[in-house]
Design a protein around this motif. Sequence first.
Motif, PDB file in Angstrom:
ATOM      1  N   GLU A  25       0.831  -1.206   0.000  1.00 59.30           N
ATOM      2  CA  GLU A  25       0.000   0.000   0.000  1.00 59.30           C
ATOM      3  C   GLU A  25       0.866   1.257   0.000  1.00 59.30           C
ATOM      4  OE1 GLU A  25      -3.252   2.434  -0.229  1.00 59.30           O
ATOM      5  OE2 GLU A  25      -3.103   0.276  -0.560  1.00 59.30           O
ATOM      6  N   GLU A  26       1.918   1.277   0.822  1.00 60.04           N
ATOM      7  CA  GLU A  26       2.811   2.441   0.838  1.00 60.04           C
ATOM      8  C   GLU A  26       3.594   2.557  -0.465  1.00 60.04           C
ATOM      9  OE1 GLU A  26       5.412   3.141   4.086  1.00 60.04           O
ATOM     10  OE2 GLU A  26       3.783   3.630   5.475  1.00 60.04           O
ATOM     11  N   THR A  27       3.892   1.433  -1.085  1.00 62.76           N
ATOM     12  CA  THR A  27       4.575   1.485  -2.378  1.00 62.76           C
ATOM     13  C   THR A  27       3.698   2.187  -3.412  1.00 62.76           C
ATOM     14  OG1 THR A  27       5.838  -0.523  -1.932  1.00 62.76           O
ATOM     15  CG2 THR A  27       5.577   0.104  -4.240  1.00 62.76           C
ATOM     16  N   PHE A  28       2.418   1.847  -3.413  1.00 63.98           N
ATOM     17  CA  PHE A  28       1.488   2.519  -4.316  1.00 63.98           C
ATOM     18  C   PHE A  28       1.382   4.002  -3.988  1.00 63.98           C
ATOM     19  CE2 PHE A  28      -2.731   4.220  -5.167  1.00 63.98           C
ATOM     20  CZ  PHE A  28      -2.837   4.005  -6.528  1.00 63.98           C
ATOM     21  N   GLU A  29       1.223   4.319  -2.688  1.00 60.40           N
ATOM     22  CA  GLU A  29       1.097   5.714  -2.284  1.00 60.40           C
ATOM     23  C   GLU A  29       2.347   6.518  -2.621  1.00 60.40           C
ATOM     24  OE1 GLU A  29      -1.633   7.552  -0.787  1.00 60.40           O
ATOM     25  OE2 GLU A  29      -2.450   5.856  -1.891  1.00 60.40           O
ATOM     26  N   THR A  30       3.509   5.882  -2.486  1.00 61.48           N
ATOM     27  CA  THR A  30       4.756   6.547  -2.839  1.00 61.48           C
ATOM     28  C   THR A  30       4.760   6.937  -4.308  1.00 61.48           C
ATOM     29  OG1 THR A  30       6.037   5.432  -1.114  1.00 61.48           O
ATOM     30  CG2 THR A  30       7.268   6.263  -3.015  1.00 61.48           C
ATOM     31  N   MET A  31       4.421   6.003  -5.160  1.00 62.93           N
ATOM     32  CA  MET A  31       4.397   6.293  -6.589  1.00 62.93           C
ATOM     33  C   MET A  31       3.343   7.348  -6.918  1.00 62.93           C
ATOM     34  SD  MET A  31       5.690   5.805  -9.541  1.00 62.93           S
ATOM     35  CE  MET A  31       6.700   4.323  -9.299  1.00 62.93           C
ATOM     36  N   ARG A  32       2.200   7.267  -6.280  1.00 60.23           N
ATOM     37  CA  ARG A  32       1.119   8.215  -6.537  1.00 60.23           C
ATOM     38  C   ARG A  32       1.552   9.644  -6.203  1.00 60.23           C
ATOM     39  NH1 ARG A  32      -4.222   9.928  -4.213  1.00 60.23           N
ATOM     40  NH2 ARG A  32      -3.486   9.374  -2.137  1.00 60.23           N
ATOM     41  N   TRP A  33       2.180   9.821  -5.052  1.00 60.16           N
ATOM     42  CA  TRP A  33       2.585  11.160  -4.630  1.00 60.16           C
ATOM     43  C   TRP A  33       3.807  11.662  -5.395  1.00 60.16           C
ATOM     44  CZ3 TRP A  33      -0.439  14.474  -2.483  1.00 60.16           C
ATOM     45  CH2 TRP A  33      -1.462  14.055  -1.631  1.00 60.16           C
ATOM     46  N   LEU A  34       4.719  10.772  -5.753  1.00 57.09           N
ATOM     47  CA  LEU A  34       5.859  11.208  -6.560  1.00 57.09           C
ATOM     48  C   LEU A  34       5.391  11.737  -7.915  1.00 57.09           C
ATOM     49  CD1 LEU A  34       8.601   8.469  -5.941  1.00 57.09           C
ATOM     50  CD2 LEU A  34       8.512  10.785  -4.993  1.00 57.09           C
ATOM     51  N   LEU A  35       4.433  11.055  -8.518  1.00 59.12           N
ATOM     52  CA  LEU A  35       3.902  11.521  -9.801  1.00 59.12           C
ATOM     53  C   LEU A  35       3.153  12.837  -9.634  1.00 59.12           C
ATOM     54  CD1 LEU A  35       2.712   8.121 -11.303  1.00 59.12           C
ATOM     55  CD2 LEU A  35       4.649   9.500 -12.059  1.00 59.12           C
ATOM     56  N   PHE A  36       2.373  12.951  -8.567  1.00 61.50           N
ATOM     57  CA  PHE A  36       1.658  14.200  -8.300  1.00 61.50           C
ATOM     58  C   PHE A  36       2.647  15.343  -8.093  1.00 61.50           C
ATOM     59  CE2 PHE A  36      -0.048  17.293  -5.286  1.00 61.50           C
ATOM     60  CZ  PHE A  36      -1.233  17.660  -5.903  1.00 61.50           C
ATOM     61  N   ASP A  37       3.719  15.063  -7.374  1.00 59.84           N
ATOM     62  CA  ASP A  37       4.729  16.094  -7.130  1.00 59.84           C
ATOM     63  C   ASP A  37       5.322  16.600  -8.438  1.00 59.84           C
ATOM     64  OD1 ASP A  37       6.672  17.743  -5.845  1.00 59.84           O
ATOM     65  OD2 ASP A  37       8.134  16.136  -6.042  1.00 59.84           O
ATOM     66  N   ASN A  38       5.777  15.684  -9.270  1.00 62.18           N
ATOM     67  CA  ASN A  38       6.434  16.084 -10.509  1.00 62.18           C
ATOM     68  C   ASN A  38       5.469  16.759 -11.480  1.00 62.18           C
ATOM     69  OD1 ASN A  38       9.476  14.968 -10.952  1.00 62.18           O
ATOM     70  ND2 ASN A  38       8.379  13.739  -9.447  1.00 62.18           N
ATOM     71  N   HIS A  39       4.225  16.298 -11.482  1.00 60.68           N
ATOM     72  CA  HIS A  39       3.259  16.839 -12.452  1.00 60.68           C
ATOM     73  C   HIS A  39       2.632  18.146 -11.977  1.00 60.68           C
ATOM     74  CE1 HIS A  39       0.310  17.014 -15.585  1.00 60.68           C
ATOM     75  NE2 HIS A  39      -0.704  16.840 -14.767  1.00 60.68           N
ATOM     76  N   LYS A  40       2.314  18.240 -10.672  1.00 59.59           N
ATOM     77  CA  LYS A  40       1.535  19.390 -10.210  1.00 59.59           C
ATOM     78  C   LYS A  40       2.208  20.206  -9.098  1.00 59.59           C
ATOM     79  CE  LYS A  40      -3.121  18.139 -11.627  1.00 59.59           C
ATOM     80  NZ  LYS A  40      -4.534  17.964 -11.209  1.00 59.59           N
ATOM     81  N   PHE A  41       2.768  19.556  -8.095  1.00 63.41           N
ATOM     82  CA  PHE A  41       3.268  20.287  -6.933  1.00 63.41           C
ATOM     83  C   PHE A  41       4.566  21.019  -7.280  1.00 63.41           C
ATOM     84  CE2 PHE A  41       5.083  20.754  -2.644  1.00 63.41           C
ATOM     85  CZ  PHE A  41       3.985  21.171  -1.919  1.00 63.41           C
ATOM     86  N   THR A  42       5.658  20.296  -7.412  1.00 64.06           N
ATOM     87  CA  THR A  42       6.890  20.912  -7.919  1.00 64.06           C
ATOM     88  C   THR A  42       6.690  21.396  -9.347  1.00 64.06           C
ATOM     89  OG1 THR A  42       8.427  19.731  -6.480  1.00 64.06           O
ATOM     90  CG2 THR A  42       9.274  20.409  -8.616  1.00 64.06           C
TER      91      THR A  42
END
Length: 216
Positions: A89-106
């Motif tokens: 579950e954390e592996t999925f969440e890690t990937m989800r947030w890393l993609l969100f970071d690169n696409h929208k946050f950062t």
Amino acid sequence: MARYRLHCVGASGNSFKVALFLNCAGLDWEPVGVDFAGGQTRDSAWRAVTNAMGEVPVLEVDGRRMSQSGAILAWLAETHGAFGPAGAEETFETMRWLLFDNHKFTGSFAPHRILQSMTPEPAHPAVLAYMRARVESAFSIVDRHLADRRFMLGDRPTIVDFSLVGYLYYPTEETGFDLAAVFPAIDAWRQRVAALPGWKPPYEMMPVGNSLPVRR
């Protein structure tokens, strides 16, 4: 020579993400300066040898050169068993947030910072307002997420925190955002990250290279 060599520049929050992991994990590393302002990353010879994508950071280890901060963080976490996800579950969440970071946050905050303070001439107000709205949208999501969490995935820091926090320690006059005033949960979280052993501010962590000048 250190085992890890991080090709970077002080103003690069993406580089800081990797530097923060290396320092907090206590790894043997050194920063290698890049003449970003002088166009080194656009040079065909540099791209042929260092990174065909023409970006920093680049992590050099054992003759290998790796790029893209999110991918590097994931590799470091797996290689050293530090700051990585625990379980599927954390592996999925890690990937989800890393993609969100690169696409929208950062992906919104870093360009806004360039337009805010690093272009030769001020950006058109409409363009700056558009980018600011994108930042506010992405930051509002993370601020709500952090309202009842110490770190992005729970009670311990992970590479998700290192990734999202990368650009959040640069001065307000560079970024145009007073995070303490506008996003209190994000501000409290970045202070918790800054309390980790090994943390240093980005310009101190990476006192190398030639960054874009800040417009006064």
